[in-house]
Design a protein around this motif. Structure first.
Motif, mmCIF file in Angstrom:
data_model
loop_
_atom_site.group_PDB
_atom_site.id
_atom_site.type_symbol
_atom_site.label_atom_id
_atom_site.label_comp_id
_atom_site.label_asym_id
_atom_site.label_seq_id
_atom_site.Cartn_x
_atom_site.Cartn_y
_atom_site.Cartn_z
ATOM 1 N N TRP A 120 0.841 -1.198 0.000
ATOM 2 C CA TRP A 120 0.000 0.000 0.000
ATOM 3 C C TRP A 120 0.880 1.253 0.000
ATOM 4 O O TRP A 120 2.056 1.197 0.357
ATOM 5 N N LEU A 121 0.283 2.368 -0.435
ATOM 6 C CA LEU A 121 0.987 3.649 -0.440
ATOM 7 C C LEU A 121 0.927 4.289 0.927
ATOM 8 O O LEU A 121 -0.088 4.178 1.624
ATOM 9 N N ARG A 122 1.976 4.962 1.292
ATOM 10 C CA ARG A 122 1.993 5.685 2.561
ATOM 11 C C ARG A 122 2.235 7.159 2.279
ATOM 12 O O ARG A 122 3.156 7.507 1.527
ATOM 13 N N ASP A 123 1.406 8.021 2.871
ATOM 14 C CA ASP A 123 1.590 9.477 2.787
ATOM 15 C C ASP A 123 1.540 9.983 1.339
ATOM 16 O O ASP A 123 2.261 10.919 0.973
ATOM 17 N N GLY A 124 0.752 9.352 0.492
ATOM 18 C CA GLY A 124 0.577 9.871 -0.866
ATOM 19 C C GLY A 124 1.780 9.626 -1.771
ATOM 20 O O GLY A 124 2.646 8.801 -1.452
ATOM 21 N N TYR A 125 1.841 10.384 -2.883
ATOM 22 C CA TYR A 125 2.919 10.179 -3.843
ATOM 23 C C TYR A 125 3.075 11.468 -4.655
ATOM 24 O O TYR A 125 2.241 12.379 -4.600
ATOM 25 N N THR A 126 4.138 11.541 -5.457
ATOM 26 C CA THR A 126 4.403 12.716 -6.300
ATOM 27 C C THR A 126 4.446 12.272 -7.764
ATOM 28 O O THR A 126 4.079 11.137 -8.103
ATOM 29 N N GLN A 127 4.963 13.172 -8.629
ATOM 30 C CA GLN A 127 5.089 12.811 -10.033
ATOM 31 C C GLN A 127 6.094 11.679 -10.235
ATOM 32 O O GLN A 127 5.897 10.816 -11.097
ATOM 33 N N THR A 128 7.163 11.679 -9.442
ATOM 34 C CA THR A 128 8.258 10.724 -9.716
ATOM 35 C C THR A 128 8.623 9.865 -8.517
ATOM 36 O O THR A 128 9.610 9.119 -8.579
ATOM 37 N N TYR A 172 -3.230 -3.294 -6.271
ATOM 38 C CA TYR A 172 -4.015 -2.532 -7.240
ATOM 39 C C TYR A 172 -3.158 -1.379 -7.749
ATOM 40 O O TYR A 172 -2.355 -0.809 -6.998
ATOM 41 N N PRO A 173 -3.284 -0.996 -9.028
ATOM 42 C CA PRO A 173 -2.387 0.044 -9.571
ATOM 43 C C PRO A 173 -2.577 1.388 -8.877
ATOM 44 O O PRO A 173 -3.637 1.696 -8.352
ATOM 45 N N PHE A 174 -1.484 2.129 -8.849
ATOM 46 C CA PHE A 174 -1.607 3.528 -8.437
ATOM 47 C C PHE A 174 -0.989 4.382 -9.543
ATOM 48 O O PHE A 174 -0.129 3.901 -10.313
ATOM 49 N N THR A 175 -1.397 5.626 -9.655
ATOM 50 C CA THR A 175 -0.963 6.510 -10.741
ATOM 51 C C THR A 175 -0.211 7.684 -10.157
ATOM 52 O O THR A 175 -0.685 8.326 -9.198
ATOM 53 N N TYR A 209 8.404 -3.645 -8.511
ATOM 54 C CA TYR A 209 7.477 -2.630 -9.013
ATOM 55 C C TYR A 209 7.763 -2.397 -10.495
ATOM 56 O O TYR A 209 8.905 -2.531 -10.960
ATOM 57 N N ARG A 210 6.701 -2.085 -11.218
ATOM 58 C CA ARG A 210 6.816 -1.849 -12.672
ATOM 59 C C ARG A 210 5.616 -1.036 -13.127
ATOM 60 O O ARG A 210 4.574 -1.007 -12.467
ATOM 61 N N ARG A 211 5.829 -0.376 -14.254
ATOM 62 C CA ARG A 211 4.671 0.249 -14.885
ATOM 63 C C ARG A 211 3.713 -0.837 -15.298
ATOM 64 O O ARG A 211 4.106 -1.947 -15.681
ATOM 65 N N GLU A 212 2.433 -0.559 -15.241
ATOM 66 C CA GLU A 212 1.434 -1.592 -15.501
ATOM 67 C C GLU A 212 1.581 -2.160 -16.910
ATOM 68 O O GLU A 212 1.321 -3.344 -17.152
ATOM 69 N N ASP A 213 2.045 -1.326 -17.851
ATOM 70 C CA ASP A 213 2.178 -1.787 -19.230
ATOM 71 C C ASP A 213 3.559 -2.340 -19.524
ATOM 72 O O ASP A 213 3.857 -2.702 -20.669
ATOM 73 N N ALA A 214 4.449 -2.405 -18.506
ATOM 74 C CA ALA A 214 5.815 -2.905 -18.734
ATOM 75 C C ALA A 214 5.858 -4.404 -18.479
ATOM 76 O O ALA A 214 5.084 -4.968 -17.706
ATOM 77 N N ASP A 216 7.853 7.524 -13.611
ATOM 78 C CA ASP A 216 7.336 8.355 -14.702
ATOM 79 C C ASP A 216 6.084 9.084 -14.248
ATOM 80 O O ASP A 216 5.224 8.482 -13.571
ATOM 81 N N PRO A 217 5.942 10.376 -14.624
ATOM 82 C CA PRO A 217 4.742 11.102 -14.216
ATOM 83 C C PRO A 217 3.502 10.541 -14.916
ATOM 84 O O PRO A 217 3.586 9.976 -16.011
ATOM 85 N N ALA A 218 2.381 10.701 -14.239
ATOM 86 C CA ALA A 218 1.080 10.335 -14.800
ATOM 87 C C ALA A 218 1.092 8.921 -15.353
ATOM 88 O O ALA A 218 0.540 8.637 -16.425
ATOM 89 N N SER A 219 1.716 7.997 -14.603
ATOM 90 C CA SER A 219 1.826 6.601 -15.055
ATOM 91 C C SER A 219 1.266 5.676 -13.982
ATOM 92 O O SER A 219 1.366 5.937 -12.787
ATOM 93 N N ARG A 220 0.678 4.533 -14.440
ATOM 94 C CA ARG A 220 0.115 3.541 -13.520
ATOM 95 C C ARG A 220 1.190 2.499 -13.185
ATOM 96 O O ARG A 220 1.831 1.952 -14.086
ATOM 97 N N TYR A 221 1.340 2.248 -11.878
ATOM 98 C CA TYR A 221 2.333 1.272 -11.402
ATOM 99 C C TYR A 221 1.633 0.191 -10.562
ATOM 100 O O TYR A 221 0.609 0.449 -9.906
ATOM 101 N N VAL A 222 2.227 -1.003 -10.594
ATOM 102 C CA VAL A 222 1.789 -2.103 -9.715
ATOM 103 C C VAL A 222 3.014 -2.600 -8.922
ATOM 104 O O VAL A 222 4.153 -2.519 -9.413
ATOM 105 N N THR A 223 2.754 -3.127 -7.699
ATOM 106 C CA THR A 223 3.852 -3.609 -6.828
ATOM 107 C C THR A 223 3.442 -4.926 -6.170
ATOM 108 O O THR A 223 2.263 -5.242 -6.047
ATOM 109 N N ARG A 224 4.434 -5.678 -5.766
ATOM 110 C CA ARG A 224 4.190 -6.867 -4.931
ATOM 111 C C ARG A 224 5.413 -7.103 -4.047
ATOM 112 O O ARG A 224 6.538 -6.797 -4.423
ATOM 113 N N GLY A 225 5.145 -7.636 -2.837
ATOM 114 C CA GLY A 225 6.225 -7.922 -1.894
ATOM 115 C C GLY A 225 6.637 -9.380 -1.938
ATOM 116 O O GLY A 225 5.891 -10.253 -2.400
#
Length: 551
Positions: A454-462, A540-543, A484-489, A515-524
């Motif tokens: 999960w995300l902690r304390d939000g996120y920025t462009q990069t 779930y992806p975050f942008t 972690y990777r871009r969803e389309d990578a 990358d700005p304005a990009s969807r990412y997915v992660t797993r531990g």
């Protein structure tokens, strides 16, 4: 209906209601007219005497009266008292007397009528009665009070007289722990009866005979006739000289020998031949018999073998003169046992159950050398030891169970043949000392629990901070990682940390260069100490935030 009837009806109604009837209370019922007042004590209506012996006692005194009354004691030294100081009507009180060992003594106890306020009824005939209490002095003694020593052989007896005015007991005590009983008591006259344990009981005076058996020993002996009572005791010494024949063993006291054995030198003095034997084969003598009766002291050495039985043991040594006029002498030899402690003081249970891996410690208290055997997944800080250290703490390192099932192993401590004091080697197996065992059961078969990141304390462009939890009590986690990777990578980047706790924790990762304005997915994922990697689910992806326009 007259006034008296009305009064009685009102009184009955008040009684039914539980209310006091009137001002005429019970105390006034105990104030009859002068001619009707009664005061008797123990059936007496005039002064009388009571006599008691020297023993401490409590004695009931009955008062017969229809008045209130009080008791007054005039007693120098306070040796006589009562359990109550006042009463009403016919009641009883107790006279309490202490023991008297000084001289005959007297005191007065007066019972007198009182009014409702507790004042004496002065000038009223028969309103008081005095008891004169007399207590005798203790007279507990034996006559004669002393005797000359008895001869060794004479079939002698002596007449004794008990002088007492209280109940008493009579017994005989002998000097020395192993003194032979050589006195017989025979009652002659008076109230003297035999009680338990060879003692006698009586009251007041009595006579008895004391008979002394022949002394065939080579030592003087002594006993005491004891007269005991609640007000004192009295003793007379009875002594008898040793036999005119000489048969003496030194030392005559019981002997104690260490577990490793040893020797005891005995000197035997006799004018006749003698022999000695033992009730146990582990005691032997350098001189088991001596036929010459020259009267010189002969030494025989008792040799005690080492005690390898594991238990303390005793033997009776009997020194026997050839002439029947002598009494044989006996000496006990007690031999200590070796300290053969072999025990685990912890863990207390015979079975240890563990979830994960780690350190398991136990204390071994051993007087034997020992070796330790463990299952392959348990390693010990010491695999063997010796008896030079009485107590050892042993640490067992239990590997984490990364298999798919539970496992059980046995930790065994084997005692070894060990040299003890005196050059004696003891074989624990021959002594029935078994190896010490306890089992270790370790759970297995559970996969690590890995939460969705999960995300902690939000996120920025990069950049973004991503965390996940892991829990793994049965695996030793040495590395926690995040993919972690871009969803389309098609490929993913990896970050890793070394957790401070190998069983549970939160792994936190600061992702940069996104990358700005990009969807990412992660797993531990986690990695255990065997190199096995276990993955969690993709999040779930975050942008990331969009690109701001530039001038």
């Amino acid at each position: 209906m007259n006034a008296r009837h009305i009064f009685l009806m009102l009184a009955a109604a008040l009684v039914l209601l539980g209310l006091p009837c009137c001002s005429d209370n019970y105390d006034k019922e105990l104030m009859p007219t002068v001619g009707d007042r009664v005061l008797k004590v123990d059936g007496h209506d005039t002064a009388f005497n009571l006599s008691f012996n020297a023993s401490p006692s409590t004695n009931e005194v009955k008062v017969e009266s229809n008045t209130l009354w009080k008791v007054e004691v005039v007693c120098e030294g306070g040796w006589c008292s009562t359990d109550k100081v006042s009463g009403r009507g016919s009641e009883a009180f107790s006279l309490i007397l202490r023991d008297n060992m000084i001289a005959e003594r007297k005191c007065s106890v007066t019972v007198y009528m009182v009014d409702a306020e507790g004042n004496k009824l002065e000038g009223v005939p028969g309103s008081s009665l005095t008891i004169t209490v007399t207590q005798a002095v203790s007279a507990v003694r034996l006559d004669p009070s002393s005797l000359p020593p008895f001869a060794p052989q004479d079939n002698q007896r002596e007449l004794f007289r008990v002088i007492a005015n209280v109940p008493w007991t009579l017994d005989v005590t002998y000097e020395g722990e192993n003194a032979t009983e050589f006195i017989t008591i025979t009652p002659e006259s008076g109230s003297m009866t035999e009680a338990e344990g060879g003692a006698f009981e009586g009251e007041n005076e009595a006579t008895f005979y004391v008979s002394v058996a022949d002394n065939r020993t080579a030592a003087d002996r002594k006993a005491y006739i004891n007269l005991r009572s609640g007000v004192g005791s009295y003793s007379v010494e009875i002594s008898q000289i040793k036999s005119e024949y000489s048969f003496d063993v030194s030392p005559a006291e019981n002997q104690v020998v260490a577990a490793e054995g040893g020797s005891i030198a005995f000197g035997v003095l006799s004018i006749v031949g003698w022999s000695v034997d033992s009730s146990a084969d582990w005691v032997t003598f350098s001189v088991p018999s001596y036929p010459d009766g020259s009267g010189s002291r002969v030494e025989t050495v008792a040799t005690v073998a080492p005690n390898t039985t594991g238990q303390e043991r005793s033997a009776l040594l009997r020194f026997k003169p050839a002439d029947g006029r002598y009494q044989e002498l006996s000496v006990y030899v007690t031999q200590r046992a070796y300290d053969m402690t072999f025990a685990i003081s912890s863990p207390d249970a015979s079975e240890v159950v563990m979830e994960g891996g780690g350190t398991l410690s136990f204390d071994l208290d051993s007087r034997f050398d020992w070796t330790l055997e463990t299952p392959s997944w348990v390693s010990a800080s010491m695999a063997e030891g010796n008896a030079s250290t009485s107590s050892r703490g042993i640490a067992l390192e239990v590997a984490y169970n990364s298999t798919n099932s539970n496992r059980t192993g046995t930790v065994t401590v084997y005692p070894q043949a060990t040299p003890f004091a005196g050059g004696v080697t003891l074989d624990p197996g021959a002594l029935g000392i078994e190896p010490l065992r306890f089992s270790v059961t370790q759970f297995g078969g559970r996969e690590p629990a890995i939460s969705v990141p999960w995300l902690r304390d939000g996120y920025t462009q990069t950049s973004a901070t991503v965390e996940f939890n892991f829990y793994s009590p049965y695996y030793r986690i040495v590395e926690a990682g995040l993919e972690y990777r871009r969803e389309d990578a098609s490929s993913a980047a990896t970050m890793t940390v070394n957790p401070s706790d190998p069983t549970e924790g939160t792994a936190s990762f600061e992702l940069t260069g996104l990358d700005p304005a990009s969807r990412y997915v992660t797993r531990g994922y986690v990695k255990d100490d065997s190199g096995t990697v276990k993955y969690g689910d993709w999040s779930y992806p975050f942008t990331t935030a969009g690109q701001y326009p530039t001038n």
